[in-house]
Design an enzyme around this catalytic site. Structure first.
Site, short mmCIF file in Angstrom:
data_model
loop_
_atom_site.label_atom_id
_atom_site.label_comp_id
_atom_site.label_asym_id
_atom_site.label_seq_id
_atom_site.Cartn_x
_atom_site.Cartn_y
_atom_site.Cartn_z
N HIS A 58 20.24 54.93 48.19
CA HIS A 58 19.96 55.37 49.57
C HIS A 58 20.95 54.77 50.57
CE1 HIS A 58 16.10 57.31 48.51
NE2 HIS A 58 15.97 56.30 47.67
N ASN A 86 10.53 60.60 49.14
CA ASN A 86 11.68 61.49 48.96
C ASN A 86 11.32 62.90 49.42
OD1 ASN A 86 13.39 59.54 47.80
ND2 ASN A 86 12.63 59.94 45.74
#
Length: 492
Positions: free
Chosen positions: A65, A138
């Site tokens: 990320h 997500n």
């Protein structure tokens, strides 16, 4: 001004340049030298400080990320769920809570294009009256693996090769050929939703199973879902190449520009709940992160809406230093025995301590907005002014007491200490159902992406055959088509 409590901000900037310690700087253009052409003197402290600060501007990027964009706004309860949870910020319709959200790609580095095929992170930090709540998810409702023991290996397979520093498909299909539980996730990643149009037009999911606790101590397993009011939109492969070749930061730009123009992104929050006493009634394990909960038997329940109406003020302070952890919850929302969630509880906080230091929760963007108190003192970069004499507990001098006990229901645990897989794997059913829900053109695009991945020169015939076998167990026609395209004989 109290000199012991002043917190530096850009709002307190002086009208002239200074050193970090506040001394005036009369020349910020030239180094101190011996004459006009002589060597630079070491006593030019401002030069040394300026270079040293510059040399340390960057911190380690997130191991996953790394590429991300943030925005601020609020969450508002629209439907009463107080019968399910005693969480204060969900206490009644109309209650608003400040939030900050970070969207991200997962595998690729900080400067990578936002058009690569990759899951997107969707992390929300709620600043509630009872502390922060981090919902770290997500844009896809499931995950590749169900046990966190495999997480480092999975990330290594996705990341660039340690030898070539290139991301290589053969490494990915080799690793996951050992993990058929990944098939359901791949029906999302290799589907059209694998490349969202931007951050505003994508779903969000808590992914893991949590537990809601009511005031009377009743427990319900819960899944969280974010649905964008502007709808879900995606980029096809050729569109992604065009957009990514034009602008590497298209999704960040879209988010920033939309908020600046007053076109505020909005998502509706829904939940699915299962009575904790009924978790054995399904053909899947509700704690299995590779499975979705069928909405026809476990319907979505509306909870509230989230609106992002303010851009961040500083990218480093409110994006790079923004830290999330699934362990950060509030009374009324608790963990479950989801194996991946249990692993994330440790790993997320640990990686933030590595990136930002042990006191990362003191940073303004991460600190709770409510009053808080503990004896977690000192440590690297502790910048809270303290004047307490008592830094231990209990004490007859310090009146600080325990908070009220949460209504956590008692649980009886039994079993042998062992390393094992879950009983209800059922790796193929939901993957096949999702594939069959695609229209023919979408099915063909999905198939072609797998053909491209499995025709990498380093992918062996054995690996190809395993994948044909897996997809055949999901859907016989899909397996046959894949075998035909690869020119191999299916095993089933």
């Amino acid at each position: 001004m109290d000199p012991y409590k002043h917190r530096p901000t850009s709002g307190a900037n002086s009208a002239y340049w200074t050193t970090n310690s506040g001394a005036p700087v009369w020349n910020n253009n030239n180094a101190l030298t011996v004459g006009h052409r002589g060597p630079i003197l070491l006593e030019d402290y401002h030069l040394i400080e300026k270079l040293a600060q510059f040399d340390r501007e960057r911190i380690p990027e997130r191991v996953v990320h790394a590429r991300g964009a943030s925005a601020k706004g609020f969450f508002e309860v629209t439907h009463d769920v107080s019968q399910l949870t005693c969480a204060d910020f969900l206490r009644a319709p109309g209650v608003q809570t400040p939030v900050i959200v970070r969207f991200s790609t997962v595998v690729h580095e900080r400067g990578s294009p936002e058009t690569l095929r990759d899951p997107r992170g969707f992390a929300v930090k709620f600043y509630t009256r009872e502390g922060n709540f981090d919902l770290v998810g997500n844009n896809m409702p499931v995950f590749f693996i169900r046990d966190g023991m495999k997480f480092p290996d999975m990330v290594h397979a996705f990341k660039p090769s340690s030898k070539t520093n290139m991301q290589e498909n053969w490494r990915v299909v080799d690793f996951f050929s050992h993990h058929p539980e990944s098939l359901h996730m791949f029906t999302f990643l290799f589907d059209d939703v694998g490349i969202p149009l931007n951050y505003r037009h994508m779903d969000g999911f808590g992914v893991n199973t949590y537990t809601l606790i009511s005031r009377d101590g009743k427990a319900h397993l819960v899944k969280f879902h974010w649905k964008p009011t502007c709808g879900v939109k995606c980029l096809l492969d050729d569109e992604a190449v065009t957009v990514g070749g034009t602008c590497h930061t298209h999704a960040t730009k879209d988010l920033t520009d939309s908020i600046a123009a007053g076109n505020y992104p909005e998502w509706k929050l829904f939940i699915q709940t299962i009575d904790a006493d009924h978790e054995d009634r399904f053909d899947f394990d509700p704690l299995d992160v590779t499975k979705t909960w069928p909405e026809d038997i476990i319907p979505l329940q509306p909870v509230g809406r989230m609106v992002l109406n303010k851009n961040i003020d500083n990218f480093f302070a409110e994006n790079e230093q923004l830290a999330f952890c699934p362990a950060v919850t509030v009374p009324g929302i608790h963990y479950s025995d989801d194996k991946l969630l249990q692993t994330r509880i440790f790993s997320y906080a640990d990686t933030q301590r590595h990136r930002l230091g042990p006191n990362y929760l003191m940073l303004p963007v991460n600190a709770p907005k409510c009053a808080h108190h503990n004896n977690h003192h000192d440590g690297l970069m502790n910048f809270i002014h303290r004047d307490e004499e008592v830094n231990y507990f209990p004490s007859r001098v310090d009146p600080t007491r325990h908070a009220e006990k949460d209504p956590m229901p008692p649980r009886v645990l039994s079993g042998c200490r062992e390393k094992c897989i879950i009983d209800k794997e059922n790796n193929f059913k939901q993957a096949g159902e999702r594939y069959r829900s695609f229209d023919p053109a979408r099915q063909d695009r999905f198939l072609q992406r797998w053909v491209d991945a499995l025709t990498d020169a380093r992918v062996t015939h054995e690996i190809q055959s395993i994948w044909v076998s897996y997809w055949s167990q999901c859907d016989a026609s899909l397996g046959q088509k894949l075998a035909s395209r690869l020119k191999i004989k299916p095993n089933m």
